[in-house]
Every structure is written in C-alpha cells, then in structure tokens.
Design a protein around this motif. Structure first.
Motif, PDB file in Angstrom:
ATOM      1  N   SER A  13      -1.353  -6.535  19.857  1.00 24.79           N
ATOM      2  CA  SER A  13      -1.132  -7.629  18.919  1.00 24.79           C
ATOM      3  C   SER A  13      -2.085  -7.521  17.730  1.00 24.79           C
ATOM      4  O   SER A  13      -1.678  -7.744  16.580  1.00 24.79           O
ATOM      5  CB  SER A  13      -1.332  -8.974  19.624  1.00 24.79           C
ATOM      6  N   MET A  14      -3.338  -7.168  17.987  1.00 25.02           N
ATOM      7  CA  MET A  14      -4.311  -7.033  16.909  1.00 25.02           C
ATOM      8  C   MET A  14      -3.938  -5.895  15.966  1.00 25.02           C
ATOM      9  O   MET A  14      -4.045  -6.023  14.744  1.00 25.02           O
ATOM     10  CB  MET A  14      -5.704  -6.809  17.502  1.00 25.02           C
ATOM     11  N   THR A  17      -0.899  -6.925  13.913  1.00 23.48           N
ATOM     12  CA  THR A  17      -1.288  -7.911  12.906  1.00 23.48           C
ATOM     13  C   THR A  17      -1.979  -7.237  11.717  1.00 23.48           C
ATOM     14  O   THR A  17      -1.692  -7.541  10.556  1.00 23.48           O
ATOM     15  CB  THR A  17      -2.224  -8.965  13.517  1.00 23.48           C
ATOM     16  N   LEU A  21      -0.579  -7.122   7.889  1.00 24.53           N
ATOM     17  CA  LEU A  21      -1.369  -7.652   6.781  1.00 24.53           C
ATOM     18  C   LEU A  21      -1.559  -6.615   5.675  1.00 24.53           C
ATOM     19  O   LEU A  21      -1.402  -6.922   4.484  1.00 24.53           O
ATOM     20  CB  LEU A  21      -2.732  -8.126   7.293  1.00 24.53           C
TER      21      LEU A  21
END
Length: 225
Positions: A13-14, A17, A21
């Motif tokens: 997930s990190m 993300t 971004l």
C-alpha cells in the motif's frame, strides 16, 4: 490474517501510494508544461484513481468475488444452508480456491471483451471530473439531506447497475437451468456451466463495486480538494 501478510499488505500500500503521488505530480506538470491542454490537479487525480480502479481494482474484485461465489455454492451443495437463507458476509470466512476450469478459446475471447468493455465504460463514466460533478449535482438535486443522498447513491450507483447487469444474465442462466434439469450432461459439462455462471455473476458484481469505488473517489475529490 497472519502478521507477515499484514506487513506485506501495508508495504504494498505504501509503495502504491508513493507511485500514485509521484505520477499525479508528474502528470500535472507534464501536461500543463508540454501541451496546450489545461488540466487541474483535481482532474488528474480523479483520472489516476479511476484508472487504477478500472484497470487494477476490477480484476482484483472479480477474482475475490469469483472465489467467494464458489465458496457459497459449495456450502449450498453440502447442505450447510438452504438457498434463500441469509448468507455470511462477503469475506467473513476462509475460502478454498475455485475449481480449475479449462476455458475454450471462444470463451476467453468473450471474457476479454467483457473486461475491455467494463474497463472502458468505467473510465468513460467516471474518469472525467466533469462527469463526477454532473452526477453528484444530480443526486443532490433529488436528495432531501445527507441520509437521502446516501440512499440515492446506493440506488443509482449500486442497485440500478446491478439490476441491469443481472437482467442481461437471466436469459442465459435460465437456459443453463433447463440444460441442467434435463440431465444427460457429463461432469465436465456441468462444471463448465457452473463456472460460466459464477464467472459472469462475479464479474457483474465486481463491475458494480468498481463503479461505486470510482464514484466515491470522485466525490471525495470534489468535497475535499
């Protein structure tokens, strides 16, 4: 869920993300710098999120619902609960992998086409932020408040598309039911029919779920950015 699996999910997930971004910032800069197109950061973010839901989220949701539908069918076949009784919540129980089915080339082509249509329609409906604005305005216009708005969202974004999808599948399922009732089918033919039913049902369900997530993404952008 095991701690190792939780750590893997958090790490993935990190990473996703961070990638989203960087892609968001880079795409906004590139489009506004090197093209004549003027696009806002909100429009780009909505495009990225809806694209993610359509291209990556839809197959993941489909795989999950396909596995779950087979789990429910197995429980029904084992007599653990009768057809029509309240089913366990989605994902509330551990499941076994669905049976392996050797799809024919024609089926694979049809399924690939359904994926193409599904992803394209999600992008066409929700990727332009203007579409999200128009849909949200329409829903608020016929709502009496936040609770009414939520109910109308469920009706328009979830229940109506689900009803339309399954209305298209009912004739096919009815023909399958008659074939199964008539008998004379081999075990492999029965498995093929069941597999097609579960594939199509789970795809329709996943498509509606993906549409709802795409709408939520756009609605959050409009409300908070």
């Amino acid at each position: 869920m095991k701690p190792v699996q939780v750590v893997k999910i958090l790490a993935l997930s990190m990473v996703l993300t961070a990638v989203m971004l960087m892609g968001w910032i880079g795409l906004v800069y590139a489009v506004n710098t090197y093209t004549v197109i003027a696009i806002t950061a909100e429009e780009v973010l909505n495009l990225i999120l809806v694209g993610f839901v359509a291209v990556i989220g839809l197959p993941i949701l489909h795989a999950a619902t396909y596995r779950w539908f087979w789990h429910i069918r197995r429980k029904q076949a084992a007599g653990e609960f009768l057809l029509g009784e309240e089913m366990p919540g989605f994902g509330s129980e551990s499941t076994q992998p669905p049976p392996r089915i050797k799809w024919r080339a024609r089926q694979i082509a049809v399924y690939a086409l359904l994926y193409l249509v599904g992803m394209s329609s999600l992008m066409a409906a929700y990727a332009p932020l203007g579409h999200q604005e128009a849909l949200t305005s329409f829903l608020w216009r016929f709502s009496a408040g936040r609770a009414s708005f939520s109910s109308l969202v469920q009706l328009v974004i979830v229940f109506l598309p689900m009803a339309l999808c399954f209305a298209c599948l009912i004739p096919l399922f009815e023909a399958d039911r008659k074939r199964l009732t008539a008998g004379g089918l081999s075990e492999q033919e029965v498995l093929d029919i069941r597999g097609r039913q579960e594939w199509l049902s789970s795809f329709a369900t996943a498509f509606v779920m993906a549409g709802f997530l795409a709408f939520i993404a756009g609605n959050m952008i409009l409300a908070h950015l």
